[in-house]
Design a protein around this motif. Structure first.
Motif, PDB file in Angstrom:
ATOM      1  N   ARG A  17       0.945  -1.217   0.184  1.00  0.00           N
ATOM      2  CA  ARG A  17      -0.016  -0.131  -0.052  1.00  0.00           C
ATOM      3  C   ARG A  17       0.985   1.174   0.039  1.00  0.00           C
ATOM      4  O   ARG A  17       1.748   1.367   0.774  1.00  0.00           O
ATOM      5  CB  ARG A  17      -1.032  -0.018   1.193  1.00  0.00           C
ATOM      6  CG  ARG A  17      -1.802   1.234   1.282  1.00  0.00           C
ATOM      7  CD  ARG A  17      -2.815   0.965   2.179  1.00  0.00           C
ATOM      8  NE  ARG A  17      -2.386   1.708   3.377  1.00  0.00           N
ATOM      9  CZ  ARG A  17      -2.906   1.577   4.589  1.00  0.00           C
ATOM     10  NH1 ARG A  17      -3.993   0.750   4.654  1.00  0.00           N
ATOM     11  NH2 ARG A  17      -2.382   2.349   5.663  1.00  0.00           N
ATOM     12  N   GLU A  18       0.495   2.355  -0.718  1.00  0.00           N
ATOM     13  CA  GLU A  18       1.191   3.478  -1.095  1.00  0.00           C
ATOM     14  C   GLU A  18       0.171   4.589  -0.158  1.00  0.00           C
ATOM     15  O   GLU A  18      -0.861   4.554  -0.351  1.00  0.00           O
ATOM     16  CB  GLU A  18       1.488   3.821  -2.321  1.00  0.00           C
ATOM     17  CG  GLU A  18       2.407   4.980  -2.698  1.00  0.00           C
ATOM     18  CD  GLU A  18       2.760   5.048  -4.012  1.00  0.00           C
ATOM     19  OE1 GLU A  18       3.417   6.140  -4.343  1.00  0.00           O
ATOM     20  OE2 GLU A  18       2.264   4.147  -4.901  1.00  0.00           O
ATOM     21  N   ASP A  19       0.716   5.121   0.909  1.00  0.00           N
ATOM     22  CA  ASP A  19       0.030   6.174   1.577  1.00  0.00           C
ATOM     23  C   ASP A  19       0.222   7.582   0.760  1.00  0.00           C
ATOM     24  O   ASP A  19       1.394   8.313   0.807  1.00  0.00           O
ATOM     25  CB  ASP A  19       0.714   6.626   2.865  1.00  0.00           C
ATOM     26  CG  ASP A  19      -0.379   7.181   3.743  1.00  0.00           C
ATOM     27  OD1 ASP A  19      -1.162   7.636   3.263  1.00  0.00           O
ATOM     28  OD2 ASP A  19       0.154   7.376   5.018  1.00  0.00           O
ATOM     29  N   LEU A  20      -0.812   8.049   0.276  1.00  0.00           N
ATOM     30  CA  LEU A  20      -0.724   9.287  -0.610  1.00  0.00           C
ATOM     31  C   LEU A  20      -1.553  10.235   0.115  1.00  0.00           C
ATOM     32  O   LEU A  20      -1.984  11.610  -0.398  1.00  0.00           O
ATOM     33  CB  LEU A  20      -1.207   9.045  -1.965  1.00  0.00           C
ATOM     34  CG  LEU A  20      -0.754   8.256  -2.880  1.00  0.00           C
ATOM     35  CD1 LEU A  20      -1.218   7.921  -4.230  1.00  0.00           C
ATOM     36  CD2 LEU A  20       0.890   8.674  -3.159  1.00  0.00           C
ATOM     37  N   ARG A  21      -2.164  10.253   1.219  1.00  0.00           N
ATOM     38  CA  ARG A  21      -2.739  11.133   1.839  1.00  0.00           C
ATOM     39  C   ARG A  21      -1.896  12.435   2.132  1.00  0.00           C
ATOM     40  O   ARG A  21      -2.561  13.441   2.267  1.00  0.00           O
ATOM     41  CB  ARG A  21      -3.266  10.676   3.590  1.00  0.00           C
ATOM     42  CG  ARG A  21      -4.333   9.599   3.519  1.00  0.00           C
ATOM     43  CD  ARG A  21      -4.740   9.022   4.498  1.00  0.00           C
ATOM     44  NE  ARG A  21      -3.485   8.250   4.945  1.00  0.00           N
ATOM     45  CZ  ARG A  21      -3.505   7.379   6.221  1.00  0.00           C
ATOM     46  NH1 ARG A  21      -4.363   7.870   7.001  1.00  0.00           N
ATOM     47  NH2 ARG A  21      -2.526   6.781   6.427  1.00  0.00           N
ATOM     48  N   LEU A  32       2.696  -2.701  -7.226  1.00  0.00           N
ATOM     49  CA  LEU A  32       2.403  -4.251  -7.689  1.00  0.00           C
ATOM     50  C   LEU A  32       3.460  -4.518  -8.405  1.00  0.00           C
ATOM     51  O   LEU A  32       3.969  -4.113  -9.249  1.00  0.00           O
ATOM     52  CB  LEU A  32       0.937  -4.210  -8.208  1.00  0.00           C
ATOM     53  CG  LEU A  32       0.700  -5.490  -8.763  1.00  0.00           C
ATOM     54  CD1 LEU A  32       0.288  -6.327  -7.961  1.00  0.00           C
ATOM     55  CD2 LEU A  32      -0.339  -5.435  -9.920  1.00  0.00           C
ATOM     56  N   SER A  33       4.142  -5.767  -8.038  1.00  0.00           N
ATOM     57  CA  SER A  33       5.151  -6.508  -8.723  1.00  0.00           C
ATOM     58  C   SER A  33       4.549  -7.908  -9.158  1.00  0.00           C
ATOM     59  O   SER A  33       4.032  -8.577  -8.386  1.00  0.00           O
ATOM     60  CB  SER A  33       6.502  -6.771  -8.202  1.00  0.00           C
ATOM     61  OG  SER A  33       6.980  -5.426  -7.940  1.00  0.00           O
ATOM     62  N   LYS A  49      -4.964   0.571  -8.460  1.00  0.00           N
ATOM     63  CA  LYS A  49      -6.247   0.589  -7.466  1.00  0.00           C
ATOM     64  C   LYS A  49      -6.533  -0.917  -7.620  1.00  0.00           C
ATOM     65  O   LYS A  49      -6.608  -1.569  -8.780  1.00  0.00           O
ATOM     66  CB  LYS A  49      -7.280   1.367  -8.365  1.00  0.00           C
ATOM     67  CG  LYS A  49      -7.114   2.917  -8.037  1.00  0.00           C
ATOM     68  CD  LYS A  49      -8.262   3.569  -8.706  1.00  0.00           C
ATOM     69  CE  LYS A  49      -7.880   5.161  -8.794  1.00  0.00           C
ATOM     70  NZ  LYS A  49      -9.109   5.929  -9.019  1.00  0.00           N
ATOM     71  N   LEU A  50      -6.880  -1.629  -6.517  1.00  0.00           N
ATOM     72  CA  LEU A  50      -7.231  -3.069  -6.387  1.00  0.00           C
ATOM     73  C   LEU A  50      -8.168  -3.454  -7.524  1.00  0.00           C
ATOM     74  O   LEU A  50      -8.386  -4.470  -7.964  1.00  0.00           O
ATOM     75  CB  LEU A  50      -7.486  -3.342  -5.126  1.00  0.00           C
ATOM     76  CG  LEU A  50      -6.526  -3.338  -3.955  1.00  0.00           C
ATOM     77  CD1 LEU A  50      -6.711  -3.881  -2.820  1.00  0.00           C
ATOM     78  CD2 LEU A  50      -5.484  -4.161  -4.692  1.00  0.00           C
ATOM     79  N   GLU A  51      -9.201  -2.289  -7.620  1.00  0.00           N
ATOM     80  CA  GLU A  51     -10.423  -2.937  -8.762  1.00  0.00           C
ATOM     81  C   GLU A  51      -9.872  -2.769 -10.069  1.00  0.00           C
ATOM     82  O   GLU A  51     -10.688  -3.757 -10.860  1.00  0.00           O
ATOM     83  CB  GLU A  51     -11.371  -1.812  -8.444  1.00  0.00           C
ATOM     84  CG  GLU A  51     -11.155  -0.436  -9.072  1.00  0.00           C
ATOM     85  CD  GLU A  51     -10.834   0.445  -7.777  1.00  0.00           C
ATOM     86  OE1 GLU A  51     -10.984   1.660  -8.004  1.00  0.00           O
ATOM     87  OE2 GLU A  51     -10.626  -0.082  -6.523  1.00  0.00           O
TER      88      GLU A  51
END
Length: 64
Positions: A17-21, A32-33, A49-51
């Motif tokens: 997860r990348e925190d972009l807040r 993702l790799s 995005k996971l979707e």
């Protein structure tokens, strides 16, 4: 676990997860790799995005 993203399919190597807040973005995005054993190469993506990812061949659970 097999993963498909952006036309690439292979074994999941990393999902982080990348925190972009800090940048004011509310959407959760991930790095993702994917390892493609046929071509013997690892494809890496940022801001995923996971979707947009298809998981198969395993169990995935995400915590809050």
């Amino acid at each position: 676990m097999q993963v498909t993203y952006n036309g690439f399919t292979g074994e999941l190597v990393k999902l982080e997860r990348e925190d972009l807040r800090a940048f004011g973005m509310k959407d959760r995005v991930y790095n993702l790799s994917i390892y493609d054993s046929e071509k013997q190469v690892t494809h890496s993506f940022t801001g995923v995005k996971l979707e947009d990812v298809k998981f198969s061949g395993g169990v995935v659970s995400f915590g809050g």
